[in-house]
Design a protein around this motif. Sequence first.
Motif, PDB file in Angstrom:
ATOM      1  N   ARG A   1      48.695  31.333  46.780  1.00  0.00           N
ATOM      2  CA  ARG A   1      49.713  32.366  46.657  1.00  0.00           C
ATOM      3  C   ARG A   1      51.085  31.686  46.595  1.00  0.00           C
ATOM      4  NH1 ARG A   1      49.005  37.591  47.539  1.00  0.00           N
ATOM      5  NH2 ARG A   1      47.128  37.249  48.770  1.00  0.00           N
ATOM      6  N   ILE A   2      51.838  31.987  45.549  1.00  0.00           N
ATOM      7  CA  ILE A   2      53.154  31.367  45.378  1.00  0.00           C
ATOM      8  C   ILE A   2      54.156  32.106  46.269  1.00  0.00           C
ATOM      9  CG2 ILE A   2      54.885  30.618  43.720  1.00  0.00           C
ATOM     10  CD1 ILE A   2      52.077  29.457  43.288  1.00  0.00           C
ATOM     11  N   LEU A   3      54.730  31.392  47.231  1.00  0.00           N
ATOM     12  CA  LEU A   3      55.593  32.015  48.233  1.00  0.00           C
ATOM     13  C   LEU A   3      57.038  32.165  47.764  1.00  0.00           C
ATOM     14  CD1 LEU A   3      54.262  30.105  51.380  1.00  0.00           C
ATOM     15  CD2 LEU A   3      53.513  32.329  50.478  1.00  0.00           C
ATOM     16  N   LYS A   4      57.493  31.264  46.900  1.00  0.00           N
ATOM     17  CA  LYS A   4      58.874  31.329  46.408  1.00  0.00           C
ATOM     18  C   LYS A   4      58.944  30.540  45.109  1.00  0.00           C
ATOM     19  CE  LYS A   4      60.472  27.370  49.192  1.00  0.00           C
ATOM     20  NZ  LYS A   4      61.504  26.930  50.171  1.00  0.00           N
ATOM     21  N   PRO A   5      60.050  30.666  44.346  1.00  0.00           N
ATOM     22  CA  PRO A   5      60.146  29.937  43.080  1.00  0.00           C
ATOM     23  C   PRO A   5      59.862  28.447  43.254  1.00  0.00           C
ATOM     24  CG  PRO A   5      61.913  31.532  43.237  1.00  0.00           C
ATOM     25  CD  PRO A   5      61.220  31.552  44.566  1.00  0.00           C
ATOM     26  N   LEU A   6      59.096  27.897  42.346  1.00  0.00           N
ATOM     27  CA  LEU A   6      58.650  26.509  42.446  1.00  0.00           C
ATOM     28  C   LEU A   6      59.800  25.549  42.157  1.00  0.00           C
ATOM     29  CD1 LEU A   6      55.251  26.973  40.589  1.00  0.00           C
ATOM     30  CD2 LEU A   6      55.621  26.790  43.060  1.00  0.00           C
ATOM     31  N   PRO A   7      59.730  24.321  42.677  1.00  0.00           N
ATOM     32  CA  PRO A   7      60.810  23.343  42.443  1.00  0.00           C
ATOM     33  C   PRO A   7      60.862  22.939  40.979  1.00  0.00           C
ATOM     34  CG  PRO A   7      58.923  22.290  43.494  1.00  0.00           C
ATOM     35  CD  PRO A   7      58.640  23.760  43.506  1.00  0.00           C
ATOM     36  N   PRO A   8      61.994  22.372  40.534  1.00  0.00           N
ATOM     37  CA  PRO A   8      62.150  22.020  39.115  1.00  0.00           C
ATOM     38  C   PRO A   8      61.067  21.090  38.591  1.00  0.00           C
ATOM     39  CG  PRO A   8      64.258  21.891  40.260  1.00  0.00           C
ATOM     40  CD  PRO A   8      63.211  22.103  41.318  1.00  0.00           C
ATOM     41  N   GLU A   9      60.604  20.172  39.427  1.00  0.00           N
ATOM     42  CA  GLU A   9      59.579  19.219  38.968  1.00  0.00           C
ATOM     43  C   GLU A   9      58.178  19.808  38.990  1.00  0.00           C
ATOM     44  OE1 GLU A   9      59.820  18.563  43.467  1.00  0.00           O
ATOM     45  OE2 GLU A   9      61.163  19.109  41.803  1.00  0.00           O
ATOM     46  N   GLY A  10      58.042  21.020  39.537  1.00  0.00           N
ATOM     47  CA  GLY A  10      56.731  21.629  39.653  1.00  0.00           C
ATOM     48  C   GLY A  10      55.975  21.121  40.874  1.00  0.00           C
ATOM     49  N   VAL A  11      54.786  21.651  41.074  1.00  0.00           N
ATOM     50  CA  VAL A  11      53.931  21.241  42.185  1.00  0.00           C
ATOM     51  C   VAL A  11      52.697  20.556  41.612  1.00  0.00           C
ATOM     52  CG1 VAL A  11      52.508  22.019  44.114  1.00  0.00           C
ATOM     53  CG2 VAL A  11      54.734  23.100  43.688  1.00  0.00           C
ATOM     54  N   PRO A  12      52.581  19.228  41.755  1.00  0.00           N
ATOM     55  CA  PRO A  12      51.404  18.534  41.229  1.00  0.00           C
ATOM     56  C   PRO A  12      50.197  18.727  42.138  1.00  0.00           C
ATOM     57  CG  PRO A  12      52.881  16.975  42.291  1.00  0.00           C
ATOM     58  CD  PRO A  12      53.567  18.315  42.348  1.00  0.00           C
ATOM     59  N   TYR A  13      49.028  18.753  41.528  1.00  0.00           N
ATOM     60  CA  TYR A  13      47.791  18.849  42.313  1.00  0.00           C
ATOM     61  C   TYR A  13      46.669  18.168  41.545  1.00  0.00           C
ATOM     62  CZ  TYR A  13      46.283  22.567  39.110  1.00  0.00           C
ATOM     63  OH  TYR A  13      45.918  23.274  37.993  1.00  0.00           O
ATOM     64  N   ARG A  14      45.615  17.821  42.275  1.00  0.00           N
ATOM     65  CA  ARG A  14      44.413  17.268  41.652  1.00  0.00           C
ATOM     66  C   ARG A  14      43.199  18.039  42.163  1.00  0.00           C
ATOM     67  NH1 ARG A  14      43.635  11.122  42.244  1.00  0.00           N
ATOM     68  NH2 ARG A  14      44.276  11.500  44.403  1.00  0.00           N
ATOM     69  N   LEU A  15      42.267  18.273  41.272  1.00  0.00           N
ATOM     70  CA  LEU A  15      41.072  19.017  41.626  1.00  0.00           C
ATOM     71  C   LEU A  15      39.939  18.062  41.997  1.00  0.00           C
ATOM     72  CD1 LEU A  15      41.073  21.713  38.798  1.00  0.00           C
ATOM     73  CD2 LEU A  15      41.725  22.029  41.202  1.00  0.00           C
ATOM     74  N   ALA A  16      39.213  18.414  43.049  1.00  0.00           N
ATOM     75  CA  ALA A  16      38.032  17.658  43.469  1.00  0.00           C
ATOM     76  C   ALA A  16      36.803  18.546  43.280  1.00  0.00           C
ATOM     77  CB  ALA A  16      38.164  17.222  44.922  1.00  0.00           C
ATOM     78  N   PHE A  17      35.729  17.973  42.712  1.00  0.00           N
ATOM     79  CA  PHE A  17      34.530  18.742  42.390  1.00  0.00           C
ATOM     80  C   PHE A  17      33.297  18.135  43.051  1.00  0.00           C
ATOM     81  CE2 PHE A  17      37.462  19.512  38.927  1.00  0.00           C
ATOM     82  CZ  PHE A  17      37.309  20.857  38.646  1.00  0.00           C
ATOM     83  N   ARG A  18      32.414  18.993  43.482  1.00  0.00           N
ATOM     84  CA  ARG A  18      31.055  18.610  43.815  1.00  0.00           C
ATOM     85  C   ARG A  18      30.247  18.764  42.535  1.00  0.00           C
ATOM     86  NH1 ARG A  18      29.778  15.802  48.509  1.00  0.00           N
ATOM     87  NH2 ARG A  18      31.223  16.465  50.147  1.00  0.00           N
ATOM     88  N   VAL A  19      29.616  17.676  42.121  1.00  0.00           N
ATOM     89  CA  VAL A  19      28.939  17.668  40.828  1.00  0.00           C
ATOM     90  C   VAL A  19      27.496  17.206  40.999  1.00  0.00           C
ATOM     91  CG1 VAL A  19      28.978  16.762  38.481  1.00  0.00           C
ATOM     92  CG2 VAL A  19      31.119  17.159  39.697  1.00  0.00           C
ATOM     93  N   GLY A  20      26.535  18.041  40.612  1.00  0.00           N
ATOM     94  CA  GLY A  20      25.130  17.674  40.667  1.00  0.00           C
ATOM     95  C   GLY A  20      24.735  17.166  42.043  1.00  0.00           C
ATOM     96  N   SER A  21      24.026  16.053  42.036  1.00  0.00           N
ATOM     97  CA  SER A  21      23.580  15.448  43.296  1.00  0.00           C
ATOM     98  C   SER A  21      24.465  14.276  43.720  1.00  0.00           C
ATOM     99  CB  SER A  21      22.128  14.961  43.151  1.00  0.00           C
ATOM    100  OG  SER A  21      22.028  14.034  42.074  1.00  0.00           O
TER     101      SER A  21
END
Length: 206
Positions: free
Chosen positions: A117-137
């Motif tokens: 949930r976005i609480l307030k306007p995002l900073p000029p550079e944005g908010v970086p993130y990385r996704l982690a996945f559970r994949v197969g076995s």
Amino acid sequence: MSEVDSATARSGPDADTKRVITVMGLLDVVGALSEDALDSDLYLFDNNGAAGSSGHGTSCLKTCADAEDLVVWEVMPLECEAFARIDDVLIDEQYAPYIDLESGVYAPTSVVYWAARILKPLPPEGVPYRLAFRVGSHPEPLIAEASSFLVSPPAERAELAPEPGTEIADAAPDAKPAPAPKASAPKKPSATSEADDGDSSKGARK
């Protein structure tokens, strides 16, 4: 972290949410397992391209979001029988004032989603993130090396339509106006015409 209702995350905004933006990760599970990485096997999309999101179909997506929006991440395996789910959305703690991150399960299924949930306007550079996945076995989560971003929508630019008759001037501001056509000089009567006139006048005096 506030609780995100699964019905809101799946179907639409609640009273505290302006809009729900869905980020879908299309994952080639077989390719990720064979390469032990996600670099060339993760394709991200969202449903907010009209507001300025970019990077669709790559592993580096820039999703436009504003205050009171709800961003929901889901995953879809490219192979229908393969297993994949989002294990985490990795965001630096310095961006905690901007987002409230939560995970949940769509009832009555076992499908896991993550939501911010976005609480307030995002900073000029944005908010970086990385996704982690559970994949197969695979024993450990696979983490995307490339960062994606939550960014503020671009400023709206009002474009005024050109006034009628100004399109050419706008297209070629240095063009010189076409010269006005010169007035044509009256034609001199030909010799034949003069002779005919003379004969006519003689005939008239007879």
